[in-house]
Design a protein around this motif. Sequence first.
Motif, mmCIF file in Angstrom:
data_model
loop_
_atom_site.group_PDB
_atom_site.id
_atom_site.type_symbol
_atom_site.label_atom_id
_atom_site.label_comp_id
_atom_site.label_asym_id
_atom_site.label_seq_id
_atom_site.Cartn_x
_atom_site.Cartn_y
_atom_site.Cartn_z
ATOM 1 N N HIS A 9 0.802 -1.027 -0.221
ATOM 2 C CA HIS A 9 -0.099 0.063 -0.009
ATOM 3 C C HIS A 9 0.800 1.309 -0.035
ATOM 4 C CE1 HIS A 9 -4.123 -1.152 -0.145
ATOM 5 N NE2 HIS A 9 -3.904 -2.253 0.892
ATOM 6 N N ALA A 10 2.037 1.232 0.509
ATOM 7 C CA ALA A 10 2.756 2.380 0.552
ATOM 8 C C ALA A 10 3.267 2.623 -0.853
ATOM 9 C CB ALA A 10 4.042 2.120 1.411
ATOM 10 N N GLN A 11 3.424 1.582 -1.754
ATOM 11 C CA GLN A 11 3.909 2.105 -3.196
ATOM 12 C C GLN A 11 2.502 2.637 -4.019
ATOM 13 O OE1 GLN A 11 5.760 -1.626 -4.342
ATOM 14 N NE2 GLN A 11 7.122 -1.391 -3.075
ATOM 15 N N THR A 12 1.513 2.091 -3.950
ATOM 16 C CA THR A 12 0.691 2.191 -4.717
ATOM 17 C C THR A 12 -0.924 2.296 -4.138
ATOM 18 O OG1 THR A 12 -0.507 1.777 -6.865
ATOM 19 C CG2 THR A 12 0.432 0.074 -6.013
ATOM 20 N N TRP A 13 -1.890 2.996 -4.598
ATOM 21 C CA TRP A 13 -3.284 2.945 -3.989
ATOM 22 C C TRP A 13 -4.112 2.863 -5.006
ATOM 23 C CZ3 TRP A 13 -3.888 2.227 1.048
ATOM 24 C CH2 TRP A 13 -2.995 2.714 1.995
ATOM 25 N N PRO A 37 4.283 7.422 7.148
ATOM 26 C CA PRO A 37 4.482 7.410 5.757
ATOM 27 C C PRO A 37 3.369 6.868 5.076
ATOM 28 C CG PRO A 37 6.486 6.603 6.965
ATOM 29 C CD PRO A 37 5.541 6.522 7.819
ATOM 30 N N GLN A 38 2.914 5.851 5.475
ATOM 31 C CA GLN A 38 1.864 5.133 4.685
ATOM 32 C C GLN A 38 0.552 5.838 4.885
ATOM 33 O OE1 GLN A 38 0.826 1.249 6.406
ATOM 34 N NE2 GLN A 38 -0.316 0.634 4.580
ATOM 35 N N ARG A 39 0.216 6.431 6.002
ATOM 36 C CA ARG A 39 -1.065 7.365 6.293
ATOM 37 C C ARG A 39 -0.820 8.574 5.333
ATOM 38 N NH1 ARG A 39 -0.895 7.343 11.611
ATOM 39 N NH2 ARG A 39 0.480 9.038 12.034
ATOM 40 N N ARG A 40 0.323 9.004 5.558
ATOM 41 C CA ARG A 40 0.712 10.403 4.492
ATOM 42 C C ARG A 40 0.287 10.226 3.007
ATOM 43 N NH1 ARG A 40 5.627 11.298 6.195
ATOM 44 N NH2 ARG A 40 4.858 11.871 8.245
ATOM 45 N N SER A 41 0.842 9.079 2.665
ATOM 46 C CA SER A 41 0.712 8.707 1.210
ATOM 47 C C SER A 41 -0.759 8.483 0.833
ATOM 48 C CB SER A 41 1.411 7.534 0.718
ATOM 49 O OG SER A 41 1.064 6.268 1.120
ATOM 50 N N LEU A 42 -1.754 7.903 1.815
ATOM 51 C CA LEU A 42 -2.834 7.736 1.736
ATOM 52 C C LEU A 42 -3.553 9.172 1.656
ATOM 53 C CD1 LEU A 42 -5.439 5.828 1.236
ATOM 54 C CD2 LEU A 42 -5.595 5.841 3.792
ATOM 55 N N ALA A 43 -3.509 9.757 2.536
ATOM 56 C CA ALA A 43 -4.060 11.148 2.486
ATOM 57 C C ALA A 43 -3.789 11.978 1.382
ATOM 58 C CB ALA A 43 -3.673 11.978 3.932
ATOM 59 N N ILE A 44 -2.409 11.803 0.946
ATOM 60 C CA ILE A 44 -2.006 12.982 -0.330
ATOM 61 C C ILE A 44 -2.755 12.090 -1.580
ATOM 62 C CG2 ILE A 44 -0.439 13.632 -1.717
ATOM 63 C CD1 ILE A 44 1.406 13.638 0.508
ATOM 64 N N PHE A 45 -2.971 10.641 -1.741
ATOM 65 C CA PHE A 45 -3.642 10.335 -2.788
ATOM 66 C C PHE A 45 -5.033 10.580 -2.630
ATOM 67 C CE2 PHE A 45 -6.318 6.687 -4.226
ATOM 68 C CZ PHE A 45 -5.752 6.523 -5.795
ATOM 69 N N LEU A 46 -5.740 10.546 -1.866
ATOM 70 C CA LEU A 46 -7.409 11.023 -1.775
ATOM 71 C C LEU A 46 -7.308 12.512 -1.530
ATOM 72 C CD1 LEU A 46 -8.420 8.738 1.368
ATOM 73 C CD2 LEU A 46 -8.788 8.177 -0.869
ATOM 74 N N GLY A 47 -6.516 13.321 -1.215
ATOM 75 C CA GLY A 47 -6.579 14.817 -1.395
ATOM 76 C C GLY A 47 -6.576 15.077 -2.666
ATOM 77 N N GLU A 48 -5.528 14.570 -3.520
ATOM 78 C CA GLU A 48 -5.380 15.044 -4.898
ATOM 79 C C GLU A 48 -6.506 14.339 -5.668
ATOM 80 O OE1 GLU A 48 -1.560 12.906 -6.015
ATOM 81 O OE2 GLU A 48 -0.436 14.492 -5.052
ATOM 82 N N HIS A 49 -7.278 13.200 -5.156
ATOM 83 C CA HIS A 49 -8.247 13.006 -6.164
ATOM 84 C C HIS A 49 -9.479 13.796 -6.034
ATOM 85 C CE1 HIS A 49 -10.981 9.749 -7.969
ATOM 86 N NE2 HIS A 49 -11.959 10.130 -7.042
#
Length: 110
Positions: free
Chosen positions: A23-27, A46-58
């Motif tokens: 999950h850290a690499q791709t969502w 780091p995993q939580r941050r990448s998830l939040a950025i992914f959802l935020g960009e969407h």
Amino acid sequence: MPPVFRALCIAACAAMTNLSAAHAQTWRFDDAAYISCREAQAMQPPQRRSLAIFLGEHAARHHGVRLPEGDQGGHLAMLVRGGCTLSPDSHLFAVIDRAILAERDKLAKR
């Protein structure tokens, strides 16, 4: 600790480590959209941050704005943090989307 229980714990930890690395690499949005704030809080930072950025960009793309950086990004993050504190069982995506919607007039347009 009984050997069987110990073996199960080791196997579970190994499975969680593999899942975290994947999950850290791709969502995938279909998976990420249904993660609750409580589940996100249990993730490594780091995993939580990448998830939040992914959802935020969407969400930002949907509303026609860009995710801010600096102080404005920090303000948006505090809105998300507050929303998750008030309602830890809500979906993280819903909290992020509402925060972006609340700040939409102050964010740069796409």
